[in-house]
Design an enzyme around this catalytic site. Structure first.
Site, PDB file in Angstrom:
ATOM      1  CD  GLU A   1      -2.935  -0.982   2.204  1.00 54.64           C
ATOM      2  OE1 GLU A   1      -3.747  -1.836   2.784  1.00 54.64           O
ATOM      3  OE2 GLU A   1      -3.038   0.231   3.094  1.00 54.64           O
TER       4      GLU A   1
ATOM      5  CB  CYS B   1       2.668   7.449   2.970  1.00 51.85           C
ATOM      6  SG  CYS B   1       2.599   6.240   4.641  1.00 51.85           S
TER       7      CYS B   1
ATOM      8  CB  CYS C   1       0.785  -2.145  16.777  1.00 54.11           C
ATOM      9  SG  CYS C   1       2.790  -1.753  16.677  1.00 54.11           S
TER      10      CYS C   1
ATOM     11  N   GLY D   1       4.223  -2.289   7.585  1.00 59.05           N
ATOM     12  CA  GLY D   1       5.619  -2.747   8.022  1.00 59.05           C
ATOM     13  C   GLY D   1       6.482  -1.950   9.028  1.00 59.05           C
TER      14      GLY D   1
ATOM     15  CB  SER E   1       8.295   5.803  10.854  1.00 56.96           C
ATOM     16  OG  SER E   1       7.610   4.430  10.317  1.00 56.96           O
TER      17      SER E   1
ATOM     18  CG  ASN F   1      -7.667   6.360   9.951  1.00 51.92           C
ATOM     19  OD1 ASN F   1      -8.225   7.477  10.616  1.00 51.92           O
ATOM     20  ND2 ASN F   1      -7.626   6.062   8.934  1.00 51.92           N
TER      21      ASN F   1
HETATM   22  S1  SF4 Z   1       2.752  -1.633  10.718  1.00 53.07           S
HETATM   23 FE1  SF4 Z   1       3.511   0.090  12.097  1.00 53.07          FE
HETATM   24  S2  SF4 Z   1       1.976   0.401  13.580  1.00 53.07           S
HETATM   25 FE2  SF4 Z   1       1.235  -1.343  12.207  1.00 53.07          FE
HETATM   26  S3  SF4 Z   1       2.057  -3.353  13.348  1.00 53.07           S
HETATM   27 FE3  SF4 Z   1       3.381  -2.834  12.111  1.00 53.07          FE
HETATM   28  S4  SF4 Z   1       5.020  -1.433  13.331  1.00 53.07           S
HETATM   29 FE4  SF4 Z   1       2.779  -1.733  14.437  1.00 53.07          FE
END
Ligand code: SF4
Length: 364
Positions: free
Chosen positions: A99, A112, A123, A174, A204, A303
């Site tokens: 995505e 993004c 998470c 990811g 990030s 969200n």
């Molecule tokens: S994409 Fe980011 S917020 Fe979502 S589970 Fe993975 S590390 Fe956590």
């Protein structure tokens, strides 16, 4: 592809974005060496959606590239905010989902991108995290998201925004630092081959401490955003399971190391959840961390997704939280979530696609 991003032998040949720029000669066999440079220009400097648009290349090269240009197909393309937010769900040949979300502003056009298909970090507030891990994306698949957005902008610009991707944030699906080599490889493609500014790229992390320390030593010094979401170990472990392995103190120490080594100011990402991490106690603890790191705090409201138990706070609670941070002397910005009507949070298009597939299967 396997978990290391290596293509199994039964897939077709790597696409143009999946070979090293130095290996592009395989697509121009029988032609003069300068054709390789021309092809690289099309791929990295002036991407186009279709090889037929590569007007300076010989017809047979364009034909060869018809099926070997992009490492994915577009499964869903959505647009919101009067076309200023666009989202793609790409599908790789092995079925992996990727995505990317494009957001046009007055002075920048930000993309993004995803670094993995799915995510192993689980998470609890994140749609992607609830799906689990599919596989790492390879260097070409990560970079190709940037190239695709640039090619799409060429055909369909966002009014009053830069007509190229000026900023990239690794905040899609990811955990980038869990796919370290491919992410750093893609940074090389963006900076060296596509001529993007390192300072306009932000990686990030949810707190992969060894990766944070390794990234501080890289020659290309990009921005680092650390997703904290909680300012003590007790709460953070319930939201970000990785906190058990790398507790908050280690994450903050690694962020400090990054700041001291690179001189790049850290940003702290904080996804606000109603009555979970939006109280004044968390604001006060977060402010102490941010002041210590001289970091900027980006607050977003989560969200809501069907797969997570949390909900976004009311506008009043959001305002109080941000005000508490600024009262503590911290620079904090509340970012409106773009593209609410198109499921713009990471993992949400994938949910939509999976739900459609399930519904289709039920209706058959
Ligand atoms: S994409 Fe980011 S917020 Fe979502 S589970 Fe993975 S590390 Fe956590």
């Amino acid at each position: 592809m396997d978990r290391a991003g290596k293509r199994p032998d039964n897939l077709t040949l790597p696409t143009a974005y999946q070979v090293e720029p130095s290996d592009l000669g395989r697509f121009t066999t029988g032609h003069a060496p300068y054709r390789v440079k021309q092809l690289a220009e099309w791929l990295y400097r002036h991407p186009v959606l279709h090889s037929s648009q590569m007007s300076s290349l010989p017809p047979d090269v364009r034909t060869t590239l018809e099926d070997q240009l992009w490492p994915f197909t577009v499964e869903i393309e959505q647009s919101a905010d009067s076309g200023r937010t666009r989202k793609w769900l790409f599908r790789a040949e092995d079925g992996a989902s990727i995505e990317a979300v494009l957001m046009g502003y007055a002075s920048r056009t930000t993309l993004c991108i995803s670094s993995q298909a799915g995510c192993a970090m689980a998470c609890t507030f994140c749609a992607t995290g609830q799906f689990g891990f599919e596989r790492h994306l390879d260097t070409g698949e990560i970079f190709a998201q940037v190239a695709y957005a640039n090619a799409a902008l060429r055909d369909n610009p966002i009014p009053d925004s830069p007509q190229r991707v000026t900023n990239v944030v690794f905040m899609g699906m990811g955990e980038p630092l869990a796919n370290y080599d491919n992410v750093v490889g893609s940074l090389g493609r963006m900076i060296d081959d596509a001529d993007m500014a390192a300072r306009a790229i932000t990686v990030s992390t949810v707190g992969v401490v060894p990766g944070m320390r390794r990234l501080a030593d890289e020659a290309r010094q990009v921005g680092l955003a650390v997703s904290l979401h909680a300012a003590d170990d007790e709460l953070r472990t319930t939201l970000v399971p990785l906190n058990k392995r790398y507790p908050l103190g280690d994450v903050v120490a690694a962020a400090r190391h990054y700041f001291e080594k690179t001189g790049r100011r850290i940003s702290i990402e904080w996804t606000l959840m109603s009555h979970v991490n939006d109280d004044t106690e968390q604001a006060s603890k977060l402010a102490a961390i941010a002041r210590n790191l001289k970091a900027h705090v980006n607050v977003i409201a989560m969200n809501p997704t069907p797969l997570t138990p949390h909900t976004p706070p009311t506008p009043d609670r959001i305002a109080s939280f941000v005000e508490a941070l600024t009262d503590h002397g911290v620079q904090a910005t509340f970012r409106e979530t773009r593209g609410k009507e198109i499921d713009a949070a990471c993992g949400q298009l994938r949910i939509r696609s999976a739900a459609n597939t399930e519904q289709g299967a039920r209706e058959q």
